[in-house]
Motif scaffolding. Structure first.
Motif, short mmCIF file in Angstrom:
data_model
loop_
_atom_site.label_atom_id
_atom_site.label_comp_id
_atom_site.label_asym_id
_atom_site.label_seq_id
_atom_site.Cartn_x
_atom_site.Cartn_y
_atom_site.Cartn_z
N MET A 112 -6.29 152.72 79.96
CA MET A 112 -6.21 153.53 78.76
C MET A 112 -5.92 154.98 79.14
SD MET A 112 -6.71 151.53 76.19
CE MET A 112 -7.00 152.50 74.76
N PHE A 113 -5.32 155.68 78.21
CA PHE A 113 -5.02 157.09 78.37
C PHE A 113 -5.42 157.83 77.11
CE2 PHE A 113 -1.97 154.70 80.87
CZ PHE A 113 -2.08 155.32 82.11
N ARG A 114 -5.61 159.14 77.24
CA ARG A 114 -5.82 159.96 76.05
C ARG A 114 -4.87 161.15 76.14
NH1 ARG A 114 -10.30 161.36 79.19
NH2 ARG A 114 -10.39 163.57 79.67
N ILE A 115 -4.45 161.64 75.03
CA ILE A 115 -3.57 162.81 74.94
C ILE A 115 -4.44 164.03 74.69
CG2 ILE A 115 -1.73 163.91 73.62
CD1 ILE A 115 -0.44 161.58 74.76
N GLU A 116 -4.19 165.10 75.43
CA GLU A 116 -4.87 166.38 75.21
C GLU A 116 -3.80 167.45 75.00
OE1 GLU A 116 -7.61 167.22 78.38
OE2 GLU A 116 -8.67 165.32 78.11
N THR A 117 -4.11 168.45 74.20
CA THR A 117 -3.09 169.45 73.86
C THR A 117 -3.51 170.89 74.13
OG1 THR A 117 -3.85 169.50 71.56
CG2 THR A 117 -2.07 167.95 72.10
N GLU A 118 -4.66 171.11 74.74
CA GLU A 118 -5.08 172.49 74.98
C GLU A 118 -4.23 173.11 76.09
OE1 GLU A 118 -7.51 170.20 77.94
OE2 GLU A 118 -7.06 169.90 75.85
N ILE A 119 -4.13 174.43 76.06
CA ILE A 119 -3.43 175.17 77.11
C ILE A 119 -4.31 175.15 78.35
CG2 ILE A 119 -2.47 177.40 77.78
CD1 ILE A 119 -1.04 176.03 75.40
N ASP A 120 -3.74 174.71 79.47
CA ASP A 120 -4.50 174.57 80.71
C ASP A 120 -3.61 175.03 81.87
OD1 ASP A 120 -5.64 173.57 83.13
OD2 ASP A 120 -6.81 172.13 81.96
N LYS A 121 -3.82 176.26 82.32
CA LYS A 121 -2.96 176.82 83.37
C LYS A 121 -3.09 176.06 84.69
CE LYS A 121 -2.78 181.42 81.41
NZ LYS A 121 -3.09 182.83 81.58
N ASP A 122 -4.28 175.59 85.00
CA ASP A 122 -4.45 174.83 86.25
C ASP A 122 -3.64 173.53 86.22
OD1 ASP A 122 -6.14 176.75 87.37
OD2 ASP A 122 -7.94 175.80 86.55
N ARG A 123 -3.72 172.80 85.10
CA ARG A 123 -2.92 171.58 84.99
C ARG A 123 -1.43 171.89 85.00
NH1 ARG A 123 -5.92 168.47 80.10
NH2 ARG A 123 -7.91 168.11 81.14
N ARG A 124 -1.07 172.98 84.35
CA ARG A 124 0.34 173.39 84.35
C ARG A 124 0.83 173.61 85.77
NH1 ARG A 124 4.06 176.52 86.10
NH2 ARG A 124 5.72 177.10 84.72
#
Length: 148
Positions: free
Chosen positions: A1-13
């Motif tokens: 399973m996966f989930r979608i997240e939409t917050e701004i995350d500079k580390d993930r970017r």
């Protein structure tokens, strides 16, 4: 399973950027060779036009160099000084610095139809592409020029 997240995350970017860079490098022999050369260093290039009497900003150009290309991001001249070739001078100086100090051979930039496509063509740039309706009702042009 996966989930979608939409917050701004500079580390993930940053992780995403690194992973895409690694994938592209793995898949392209051209990028692989570039990554191990000094040409892979992206460096900012700024040229400022200051009024001597006041110290005020009269114009400027910001961009960056990478892989023997100058990419002009911003070019602006105060309305009081437009039409006096100051913009052409800023652009010529950026091209000179890119060519002589960074071994750039080509330059690229983007401009909208209401901004300066004719100005850039007068400076020797050629339209390499266009994006219609970006933003809606406006055409964006991509221009390039051989500088070295």
């Amino acid at each position: 399973m996966f989930r979608i997240e939409t917050e701004i995350d500079k580390d993930r970017r940053n992780v995403l950027h690194e992973r895409l860079r690694d994938t592209n490098t793995e898949r392209s022999p051209v990028l692989r060779a570039l990554r191990t050369s000094p040409l892979d260093n992206e460096l900012p290039l700024h040229v400022w036009l200051m009024e001597e009497s006041t110290g005020e900003l009269a114009g400027g150009l910001t961009g960056r160099t990478w892989a023997r290309w100058l990419h002009v991001d911003l070019l602006w001249v105060d309305a009081r000084h437009r039409g006096t070739r100051l913009g052409a001078g800023l652009l010529a100086e950026a091209e000179r610095l890119a060519r002589t100090e960074r071994s750039c051979a080509r330059s690229r930039l983007e401009t909208w139809d209401f901004q300066a496509p004719d100005f850039y063509r007068k400076q020797g740039y050629e339209i390499a592409g266009q994006v219609t309706d970006y933003p809606p009702g406006v055409t964006e042009y991509i221009l390039t020029k051989k500088i070295g």
